[in-house]
Design an enzyme around this catalytic site. Structure first.
Site, short mmCIF file in Angstrom:
data_model
loop_
_atom_site.label_atom_id
_atom_site.label_comp_id
_atom_site.label_asym_id
_atom_site.label_seq_id
_atom_site.Cartn_x
_atom_site.Cartn_y
_atom_site.Cartn_z
N HIS A 1 1.04 -1.12 0.01
CA HIS A 1 -0.22 -0.04 -0.02
C HIS A 1 0.85 1.25 0.05
O HIS A 1 2.11 1.17 0.14
CB HIS A 1 -1.04 0.03 1.10
N HIS B 1 1.28 3.85 1.88
CA HIS B 1 1.85 4.59 2.92
C HIS B 1 3.18 5.06 2.87
O HIS B 1 4.18 4.14 2.63
CB HIS B 1 1.12 4.33 4.25
N ASP C 1 5.78 4.87 4.98
CA ASP C 1 6.66 3.90 5.89
C ASP C 1 6.75 2.47 5.05
O ASP C 1 7.17 1.76 5.44
CB ASP C 1 6.19 3.83 7.23
N HIS C 2 5.84 2.47 3.91
CA HIS C 2 6.09 1.24 3.02
C HIS C 2 6.75 1.51 1.46
O HIS C 2 6.88 0.60 0.84
CB HIS C 2 4.72 0.56 2.96
N HIS D 1 -7.62 -1.24 5.64
CA HIS D 1 -6.37 -0.38 5.97
C HIS D 1 -6.50 0.90 5.28
O HIS D 1 -6.41 2.16 5.50
CB HIS D 1 -5.08 -0.85 6.24
N ASP E 1 -0.05 -3.82 6.13
CA ASP E 1 -0.69 -3.41 7.32
C ASP E 1 -2.42 -3.81 7.49
O ASP E 1 -3.11 -3.22 7.89
CB ASP E 1 -0.69 -1.91 7.35
N HIS F 1 4.69 -4.53 10.10
CA HIS F 1 5.33 -4.06 11.29
C HIS F 1 5.43 -4.82 12.72
O HIS F 1 4.69 -5.91 12.81
CB HIS F 1 4.45 -2.95 12.11
#
Ligand code: ZN
Ligand code: FE
Length: 253
Positions: free
Chosen positions: A56, A58, A60-61, A112, A131, A169
């Site tokens: 996805h 975001h 942090d990915h 998410h 996530d 995570h």
């Protein structure tokens, strides 16, 4: 399942995991947030990085995509909604994605985010869930409903029991503490939490878990369980209502 398929866990940021899947010298990275650690590993292992798979959009990915693509020319694979940087290979639900000898099946798992994917590698008996499904928990509902997320998690839970789950995570210990607060008599859950706490105290990852372990101990996959429902006072509710209540409680935990 092929033993020649390897999965390397590369931690990044405060609690993110990036994964490099390789067979012989062909490699794929999932959710690179940090290009430097991925490139360093790939170079040291003598791997040829062919593809970047994104669960996805975001930050942090996807934070490492640009630099990795620049340096390796790897394809960037993800859902077609314009939010994954440099994406040039689009995959939809149940679509196969072959990278040299390594094959994945994309699973659309909204909740998410609306365009979230999981990547199932049957030959490696592994699924990369980003996530959507976490070890012992699930992602927050930023762009989806409880109903969508419940169906998404069921899709992952329907994979073969021994499938290893690699999530986005390291949230396992906190997730299992929440799980135990609403499923306190679950002995498999108690045992899992003490095992996970021991791993964390030594700084080790708690990843991967398996589909079977999640079915036994992850409350978000146990919405049909009689003891859990009784604890919530929701014996007569639908699975989706139980799921929604669990998610609300976890948001406040
Ligand atoms: Zn996310
Ligand atoms: Fe994340």
């Amino acid at each position: 399942m092929r033993d020649s398929i390897q999965v390397e866990i590369i931690p990044a940021c405060s609690d993110n995991y990036q994964y490099v899947i390789s067979e012989n010298d062909c490699a794929v990275v999932i959710d690179p947030s940090d290009a430097a650690t991925v490139l360093k590993y790939v170079d040291a292992a003598g791997l040829d990085l062919r593809a970047i798979l994104c669960t996805h959009h975001h930050q942090d990915h996807v934070g490492g995509i640009e630099q990795i693509k620049d340096q390796t020319g790897a394809d960037v694979c993800g859902f077609r909604d314009g939010r994954i940087p440099q994406c040039n290979r689009f995959v939809a639900d149940r679509q196969k994605l072959a990278v040299h000898s390594i094959s994945f099946e994309a699973l659309h798992v909204p909740g998410h985010t609306s365009s979230h994917l999981a990547f199932y590698c049957a030959d490696g008996a592994s699924v990369f869930t980003g996530d959507a499904l976490f070890a012992g928990g699930c992602g927050r509902l930023f762009e989806g409903t409880a109903e969508q997320m419940w169906h998404s998690l069921q899709k992952i839970a329907a994979l073969p029991e021994q499938t290893r789950i690699y999530c986005g995570h390291e949230y396992t210990e906190e997730n299992l503490c929440f799980a135990l607060s609403i499923d306190p008599d679950n002995m498999l859950l108690q045992a899992r939490l003490s095992n996970v706490a021991a791993l964390r105290s030594r700084g080790h990852p708690t990843i991967p878990s398996t589909v079977q372990q999640e079915q036994q101990t992850n409350p978000f996959l146990r919405t049909g369980d009689a003891a859990l429902r009784a604890r919530l006072g929701m014996e007569q509710s639908t699975d989706i209502d139980v799921f929604a209540e669990l998610r609300r409680r976890k948001d406040r935990f």
